[in-house]
Design a protein around this motif. Structure first.
Motif, PDB file in Angstrom:
ATOM      1  N   SER A 170      -8.337 -24.951  16.408  1.00 33.68           N
ATOM      2  CA  SER A 170      -9.180 -24.879  15.196  1.00 33.68           C
ATOM      3  C   SER A 170     -10.163 -25.822  15.120  1.00 33.68           C
ATOM      4  CB  SER A 170      -8.038 -25.584  13.962  1.00 33.68           C
ATOM      5  OG  SER A 170      -8.559 -25.796  12.828  1.00 33.68           O
TER       6      SER A 170
ATOM      7  N   ILE B  11     -13.142 -22.387  11.921  1.00 33.98           N
ATOM      8  CA  ILE B  11     -12.635 -21.052  12.834  1.00 33.98           C
ATOM      9  C   ILE B  11     -11.449 -21.350  13.617  1.00 33.98           C
ATOM     10  CG2 ILE B  11     -13.607 -19.733  14.428  1.00 33.98           C
ATOM     11  CD1 ILE B  11     -16.524 -20.136  13.486  1.00 33.98           C
TER      12      ILE B  11
ATOM     13  N   GLU C 184      -8.719 -14.239  16.288  1.00 34.43           N
ATOM     14  CA  GLU C 184      -9.387 -15.214  15.477  1.00 34.43           C
ATOM     15  C   GLU C 184      -9.786 -15.140  14.265  1.00 34.43           C
ATOM     16  OE1 GLU C 184     -13.405 -15.399  17.248  1.00 34.43           O
ATOM     17  OE2 GLU C 184     -12.601 -16.158  19.200  1.00 34.43           O
ATOM     18  N   ARG C 185      -9.595 -16.233  13.265  1.00 31.50           N
ATOM     19  CA  ARG C 185     -10.017 -15.988  12.152  1.00 31.50           C
ATOM     20  C   ARG C 185     -11.266 -16.803  11.720  1.00 31.50           C
ATOM     21  NH1 ARG C 185      -6.769 -20.428   8.567  1.00 31.50           N
ATOM     22  NH2 ARG C 185      -8.561 -21.440   9.192  1.00 31.50           N
ATOM     23  N   ASP C 186     -12.210 -16.064  11.270  1.00 35.53           N
ATOM     24  CA  ASP C 186     -13.600 -16.514  11.099  1.00 35.53           C
ATOM     25  C   ASP C 186     -13.735 -17.439   9.750  1.00 35.53           C
ATOM     26  OD1 ASP C 186     -13.875 -14.673   8.962  1.00 35.53           O
ATOM     27  OD2 ASP C 186     -14.858 -13.302  10.068  1.00 35.53           O
ATOM     28  N   SER C 187     -14.950 -17.683   9.465  1.00 35.67           N
ATOM     29  CA  SER C 187     -15.317 -18.747   8.468  1.00 35.67           C
ATOM     30  C   SER C 187     -14.988 -17.959   7.164  1.00 35.67           C
ATOM     31  CB  SER C 187     -16.877 -19.232   8.555  1.00 35.67           C
ATOM     32  OG  SER C 187     -17.752 -18.001   8.568  1.00 35.67           O
TER      33      SER C 187
ATOM     34  N   ASP D 228     -12.257 -15.876   6.465  1.00 35.54           N
ATOM     35  CA  ASP D 228     -10.701 -15.890   6.457  1.00 35.54           C
ATOM     36  C   ASP D 228     -10.265 -14.641   6.952  1.00 35.54           C
ATOM     37  OD1 ASP D 228     -10.369 -18.446   5.453  1.00 35.54           O
ATOM     38  OD2 ASP D 228     -10.521 -18.185   3.533  1.00 35.54           O
ATOM     39  N   ASN D 229     -11.246 -14.094   7.642  1.00 37.45           N
ATOM     40  CA  ASN D 229     -10.735 -12.480   8.358  1.00 37.45           C
ATOM     41  C   ASN D 229     -10.082 -13.024   9.429  1.00 37.45           C
ATOM     42  OD1 ASN D 229     -11.722 -11.036   6.220  1.00 37.45           O
ATOM     43  ND2 ASN D 229     -13.901 -11.418   7.000  1.00 37.45           N
ATOM     44  N   PHE D 230      -8.659 -12.413   9.892  1.00 39.75           N
ATOM     45  CA  PHE D 230      -8.187 -12.635  10.821  1.00 39.75           C
ATOM     46  C   PHE D 230      -7.662 -11.454  11.553  1.00 39.75           C
ATOM     47  CE2 PHE D 230      -4.461 -13.503  13.635  1.00 39.75           C
ATOM     48  CZ  PHE D 230      -4.748 -14.664  14.387  1.00 39.75           C
TER      49      PHE D 230
ATOM     50  N   GLN E   4      -9.020 -10.132  18.395  1.00 40.17           N
ATOM     51  CA  GLN E   4     -10.526  -9.817  19.014  1.00 40.17           C
ATOM     52  C   GLN E   4     -10.589  -9.488  20.283  1.00 40.17           C
ATOM     53  OE1 GLN E   4     -12.954 -10.423  16.818  1.00 40.17           O
ATOM     54  NE2 GLN E   4     -11.457 -10.641  15.034  1.00 40.17           N
TER      55      GLN E   4
END
Length: 233
Positions: free
Chosen positions: A46, A54, A78-81, A83-85, A88
């Protein structure tokens, strides 16, 4: 003296690096493979920065092919900034033990990784030299990575060099405090870590690894929390 040389090497790699790399702070590998090794591993990193949080997670399965060679496969999410997970990438990883543990001055191994982005034509391969030396009740572990991306969607076309170090005190098998250093590609991370192993019947054991790494490079003041849990059976 040895620790000073390692820190100088880490600083040198940092100075000669030129570009940011988000995957340097992850895990310090040991140059060992257990015969008949089978394991399931879950780990996450994290990373908190000025642009948000992220989260990267890996779920993997590994099996020893020989007493000196192992193969592992991973799903990487991955969860990006925003909040999409999602998943990848996929990765295959192999460790090869070069020296018998404890026979020579230090123990050596090789790590080879191959990663493919799920939705992009991007590949990444890397090779690492693994080193471990026991000094009284302490253990010094170092990894020197050289990697490269390729493919139509690859961001980088140059070799990327990074260095990882873990210097731990074997207080008890269940609790071993350490200090870790990560450097390369405009990253200089340092911080405390804790690792331990709980052994059960036969070859079953549970390993944990926890680290708090601070990027002191001044390129965004990132802070990373990394954790891994590994069940060998």
């Amino acid at each position: 003296m040895m620790l000073r040389l390692l820190l100088l090497l880490a600083i040198s790699l940092y100075i000669t690096s030129t570009q940011a790399n988000e995957a340097i702070i992850d895990k310090v590998y040991h140059p060992y493979v257990l015969s008949t090794e089978r394991k399931v591993e879950w780990r996450f990193v994290s990373r908190e920065s000025d642009n948000g949080n992220i989260l990267a997670q890996r779920l993997g399965y590994g099996h020893s092919l020989r007493e000196d060679l192992s193969l592992e496969v991973y799903l990487i999410g991955e969860r990006d900034s925003e909040d999409n997970f999602g998943i990848q990438a996929y990765e295959i990883e192999s460790r090869w033990v070069l020296t018998e543990q404890g026979r020579y001055w230090a123990d050596w191994g090789i790590l080879v990784e191959l990663e493919k982005e799920r939705a992009e034509n991007t590949w990444e391969s890397s090779i690492a030299l693994l080193f471990e030396k026991e000094i009284n009740r302490t253990s010094l572990t170092m990894n020197l990575f050289v990697g490269k991306e390729w493919g139509d969607d690859a961001d980088e076309d140059e070799l990327q060099v990074s260095f990882r170090m873990n210097y731990r005190y074997r207080l008890w098998p269940e609790f071993q405090p350490a200090i870790e250093v990560y450097t390369g590609d405009e990253v200089f991370g340092i911080g405390p870590a804790f690792t331990g192993v709980y052994r059960y019947e036969g070859k079953k054991q549970l390993n944990y690894d926890l680290g708090f790494i601070y990027d002191t490079s001044g390129k965004g003041q990132e802070r990373s929390l990394r954790f891994s849990l590994e069940w060998e059976f």
